[in-house]
Design a protein around this motif. Structure first.
Motif, PDB file in Angstrom:
ATOM      1  N   ASP A 190       0.848  -1.197   0.000  1.00 29.28           N
ATOM      2  CA  ASP A 190       0.000   0.000   0.000  1.00 29.28           C
ATOM      3  C   ASP A 190       0.881   1.244   0.000  1.00 29.28           C
ATOM      4  O   ASP A 190       0.681   2.170  -0.783  1.00 29.28           O
ATOM      5  CB  ASP A 190      -0.907   0.038   1.242  1.00 29.28           C
ATOM      6  CG  ASP A 190      -2.242  -0.664   1.069  1.00 29.28           C
ATOM      7  OD1 ASP A 190      -2.635  -0.977  -0.070  1.00 29.28           O
ATOM      8  OD2 ASP A 190      -2.918  -0.885   2.097  1.00 29.28           O
ATOM      9  N   HIS A 191       1.876   1.263   0.893  1.00 27.59           N
ATOM     10  CA  HIS A 191       2.777   2.410   1.009  1.00 27.59           C
ATOM     11  C   HIS A 191       3.571   2.623  -0.279  1.00 27.59           C
ATOM     12  O   HIS A 191       3.643   3.739  -0.803  1.00 27.59           O
ATOM     13  CB  HIS A 191       3.721   2.229   2.200  1.00 27.59           C
ATOM     14  CG  HIS A 191       4.647   3.382   2.401  1.00 27.59           C
ATOM     15  ND1 HIS A 191       4.245   4.553   3.017  1.00 27.59           N
ATOM     16  CD2 HIS A 191       5.945   3.559   2.060  1.00 27.59           C
ATOM     17  CE1 HIS A 191       5.271   5.404   3.038  1.00 27.59           C
ATOM     18  NE2 HIS A 191       6.314   4.821   2.471  1.00 27.59           N
ATOM     19  N   ASP A 192       4.147   1.544  -0.810  1.00 25.45           N
ATOM     20  CA  ASP A 192       4.987   1.659  -2.007  1.00 25.45           C
ATOM     21  C   ASP A 192       4.197   2.136  -3.223  1.00 25.45           C
ATOM     22  O   ASP A 192       4.688   2.966  -3.996  1.00 25.45           O
ATOM     23  CB  ASP A 192       5.672   0.329  -2.315  1.00 25.45           C
ATOM     24  CG  ASP A 192       6.732  -0.035  -1.293  1.00 25.45           C
ATOM     25  OD1 ASP A 192       7.138   0.828  -0.486  1.00 25.45           O
ATOM     26  OD2 ASP A 192       7.163  -1.211  -1.302  1.00 25.45           O
ATOM     27  N   LEU A 193       2.986   1.631  -3.406  1.00 26.27           N
ATOM     28  CA  LEU A 193       2.139   2.068  -4.516  1.00 26.27           C
ATOM     29  C   LEU A 193       1.840   3.559  -4.384  1.00 26.27           C
ATOM     30  O   LEU A 193       1.948   4.318  -5.357  1.00 26.27           O
ATOM     31  CB  LEU A 193       0.835   1.265  -4.550  1.00 26.27           C
ATOM     32  CG  LEU A 193      -0.171   1.690  -5.619  1.00 26.27           C
ATOM     33  CD1 LEU A 193       0.275   1.209  -6.999  1.00 26.27           C
ATOM     34  CD2 LEU A 193      -1.552   1.155  -5.305  1.00 26.27           C
ATOM     35  N   LEU A 194       1.508   3.972  -3.192  1.00 25.07           N
ATOM     36  CA  LEU A 194       1.194   5.371  -2.935  1.00 25.07           C
ATOM     37  C   LEU A 194       2.400   6.268  -3.192  1.00 25.07           C
ATOM     38  O   LEU A 194       2.293   7.299  -3.877  1.00 25.07           O
ATOM     39  CB  LEU A 194       0.715   5.510  -1.488  1.00 25.07           C
ATOM     40  CG  LEU A 194       0.218   6.856  -1.015  1.00 25.07           C
ATOM     41  CD1 LEU A 194      -0.868   7.409  -1.927  1.00 25.07           C
ATOM     42  CD2 LEU A 194      -0.311   6.718   0.405  1.00 25.07           C
ATOM     43  N   ILE A 195       3.554   5.886  -2.704  1.00 24.38           N
ATOM     44  CA  ILE A 195       4.767   6.690  -2.884  1.00 24.38           C
ATOM     45  C   ILE A 195       5.149   6.760  -4.361  1.00 24.38           C
ATOM     46  O   ILE A 195       5.513   7.829  -4.875  1.00 24.38           O
ATOM     47  CB  ILE A 195       5.931   6.128  -2.036  1.00 24.38           C
ATOM     48  CG1 ILE A 195       5.612   6.247  -0.553  1.00 24.38           C
ATOM     49  CG2 ILE A 195       7.247   6.813  -2.374  1.00 24.38           C
ATOM     50  CD1 ILE A 195       5.264   7.640  -0.075  1.00 24.38           C
ATOM     51  N   SER A 196       5.050   5.653  -5.061  1.00 20.91           N
ATOM     52  CA  SER A 196       5.374   5.632  -6.483  1.00 20.91           C
ATOM     53  C   SER A 196       4.481   6.608  -7.261  1.00 20.91           C
ATOM     54  O   SER A 196       4.960   7.390  -8.087  1.00 20.91           O
ATOM     55  CB  SER A 196       5.209   4.209  -7.021  1.00 20.91           C
ATOM     56  OG  SER A 196       5.352   4.177  -8.414  1.00 20.91           O
ATOM     57  N   ALA A 197       3.188   6.572  -6.981  1.00 20.97           N
ATOM     58  CA  ALA A 197       2.261   7.465  -7.685  1.00 20.97           C
ATOM     59  C   ALA A 197       2.489   8.919  -7.295  1.00 20.97           C
ATOM     60  O   ALA A 197       2.466   9.806  -8.159  1.00 20.97           O
ATOM     61  CB  ALA A 197       0.816   7.051  -7.392  1.00 20.97           C
TER      62      ALA A 197
END
Length: 156
Positions: free
Chosen positions: A142-149
């Motif tokens: 969840d965190h990684d997807l959010l940071i990437s976007a």
């Protein structure tokens, strides 16, 4: 420096780096759609919430998610708003200290959660104005997807 300290430092850096110069309702729409597209491209199913000062500006629940994801979002948002940093940062910090939000701060699990997915919306010159949150994947994802976007959106 151990792995958990490195991870915490990296997340502190993300919060310094991923700031907006302005944030409007249209910004929320663009960011929300980018998050949904990022999840689709990676074959993930998430619910996305963008809230500014208690006003929900964007909500989308992809196929394969449930109402439970909205409760996770509420609790993650409460955490990010209370502490002024990402919900994953708080989760990792408390784990490294061997404690919980209930034990350390008296915050009820029914309303706060140490889990990945909520990130403070910070506008330069204004401070934190809200949160952007995803739910549906394991914490780190969840965190990684959010940071990437966020990185793609802000640094474009």
């Amino acid at each position: 420096m151990d792995t958990s300290n490195q991870q915490l430092k990296q997340m502190e850096q993300e919060e310094q780096e991923l700031r907006f110069t302005s944030f409007t309702n249209d910004t929320a729409l663009e960011l929300g759609l980018l998050l949904v597209e990022e999840a689709r491209q990676t074959g993930k199913c998430i619910t996305v919430d963008i809230t500014r000062a208690g006003h929900r500006l964007f909500l989308h629940a992809m196929e394969g998610t449930s109402a439970e994801n909205e409760d996770w979002i509420r609790r993650k948002n409460n955490t990010a708003n209370h502490f002024g940093c990402s919900s994953w940062y708080i989760a990792c910090r408390l784990r490294s200290e061997g404690t919980t939000m209930e034990e350390k701060y008296g915050l009820p699990l029914a309303d706060y959660v140490g889990a990945g997915g909520a990130f403070p919306l910070i506008v330069t010159g204004e401070g934190q104005i809200g949160t952007v949150t995803v739910s549906g994947l394991p914490d780190q994802e969840d965190h990684d997807l959010l940071i990437s976007a966020l990185r793609r959106f802000i640094l474009r």
